[in-house]
Scaffold this active site. Structure first.
Site, PDB file in Angstrom:
ATOM      1  N   VAL A  44       0.815  -1.233   0.107  1.00  0.00           N
ATOM      2  CA  VAL A  44      -0.255   0.006  -0.010  1.00  0.00           C
ATOM      3  C   VAL A  44       0.823   1.151  -0.031  1.00  0.00           C
ATOM      4  CG1 VAL A  44      -1.569   1.340   1.446  1.00  0.00           C
ATOM      5  CG2 VAL A  44      -1.871  -1.151   1.109  1.00  0.00           C
ATOM      6  N   CYS A  45       1.938   1.375   0.955  1.00  0.00           N
ATOM      7  CA  CYS A  45       2.882   2.407   1.113  1.00  0.00           C
ATOM      8  C   CYS A  45       3.295   2.614  -0.444  1.00  0.00           C
ATOM      9  CB  CYS A  45       3.852   2.235   2.034  1.00  0.00           C
ATOM     10  SG  CYS A  45       3.314   2.162   3.645  1.00  0.00           S
ATOM     11  N   THR A  46       3.876   1.697  -1.204  1.00  0.00           N
ATOM     12  CA  THR A  46       4.395   1.739  -2.360  1.00  0.00           C
ATOM     13  C   THR A  46       3.491   2.568  -3.506  1.00  0.00           C
ATOM     14  OG1 THR A  46       5.746  -0.370  -2.238  1.00  0.00           O
ATOM     15  CG2 THR A  46       5.379   0.595  -4.374  1.00  0.00           C
ATOM     16  N   GLU A  48       1.364   4.781  -2.416  1.00  0.00           N
ATOM     17  CA  GLU A  48       1.202   6.068  -1.760  1.00  0.00           C
ATOM     18  C   GLU A  48       2.232   6.997  -1.994  1.00  0.00           C
ATOM     19  OE1 GLU A  48      -1.514   5.111   2.156  1.00  0.00           O
ATOM     20  OE2 GLU A  48       0.409   4.894   2.083  1.00  0.00           O
ATOM     21  N   LEU A  49       3.592   6.346  -1.959  1.00  0.00           N
ATOM     22  CA  LEU A  49       4.797   7.223  -2.292  1.00  0.00           C
ATOM     23  C   LEU A  49       4.485   7.529  -3.954  1.00  0.00           C
ATOM     24  CD1 LEU A  49       7.123   5.438  -0.139  1.00  0.00           C
ATOM     25  CD2 LEU A  49       6.772   7.808  -0.043  1.00  0.00           C
TER      26      LEU A  49
END
Length: 218
Positions: A44-46, A48-49
């Protein structure tokens, strides 16, 4: 102690993918968006960034700098950035803080003070609360905080919408209603009398005695 809106954002010195920064000095006279992540190479963070990389120019148009944080060393961030570009299609040109000692996560009350001082051996689940967004003004005060669960990707278009609202309402005696978008009608604040409103916002509409609307000020 938990951080609240209008508190001074804690200052810190940290290593990032763009060298050492002193947070307040790095902000300067700009707005800042600090958004945190529990660990590198998380799905998920991938995304988002990558989303922030695509929107960075829109933040810049609003005088806002963006900075990420993840509870891993800076050297890992640089490798992760390659995946982010491949997945999202945009290079990560903003700094990412290496919070390997959990210092910033604890300073911003995302992790308890007794949570240790190293990211070694920690899983994303251990760092689950490190998924917060802080919008900080040029006065170094916190204007917004948002915390997200690990399974829900953040909506950065919403962060831009909030920035637009905060910046507008800092300049004019108005507030923005639910679901407001740039260019939409706004609410005249209670600090403005009807006599003043006649002068400042001619043609305003009274929906209720306590709810007066007008076109968005220029």
């Amino acid at each position: 102690m938990s951080l609240r809106i209008n508190d001074i954002a804690p200052d810190f010195t940290a290593e990032t993918t763009q060298g050492t920064i002193h947070f307040h000095e790095w902000i300067g006279d700009n707005w800042a968006v600090l958004f945190s992540h529990p660990k590198d190479f998380t799905p998920v963070c991938t995304t988002e960034l990558g989303a922030v990389a695509a929107l960075e120019s829109q933040f810049a148009q609003r005088g806002a700098k963006v900075i990420g944080l993840s509870c891993d060393p800076v050297k890992d961030h640089s490798k992760w950035a390659e995946d982010i570009k491949e997945v999202g299609g945009h290079a990560v040109n903003y700094p990412i803080i290496g919070d390997h000692d959990l210092n910033v996560a604890k300073l911003y009350d995302m992790l308890p003070a007794d949570e240790g001082d190293s990211c070694e051996g920690r899983t994303p689940a251990n760092n689950a609360p490190v998924r917060t967004v802080f919008v900080v003004g040029p006065d170094k005060r916190i204007k917004l905080t948002l915390a997200y669960p690990m399974t829900t990707g953040r909506n950065f278009d919403e962060i831009i919408r909030v920035l637009d609202s905060i910046q507008l309402t800092a300049k004019h005696k108005v507030a923005t209603p639910a679901n407001w978008q740039q260019g939409g009608d706004v609410i005249i604040t209670g600090a403005v009398s009807n006599e003043e409103a006649d002068k400042i916002f001619p043609g305003y509409k009274t929906v209720k005695p306590y709810l007066r609307t007008t076109t968005q000020p220029k």
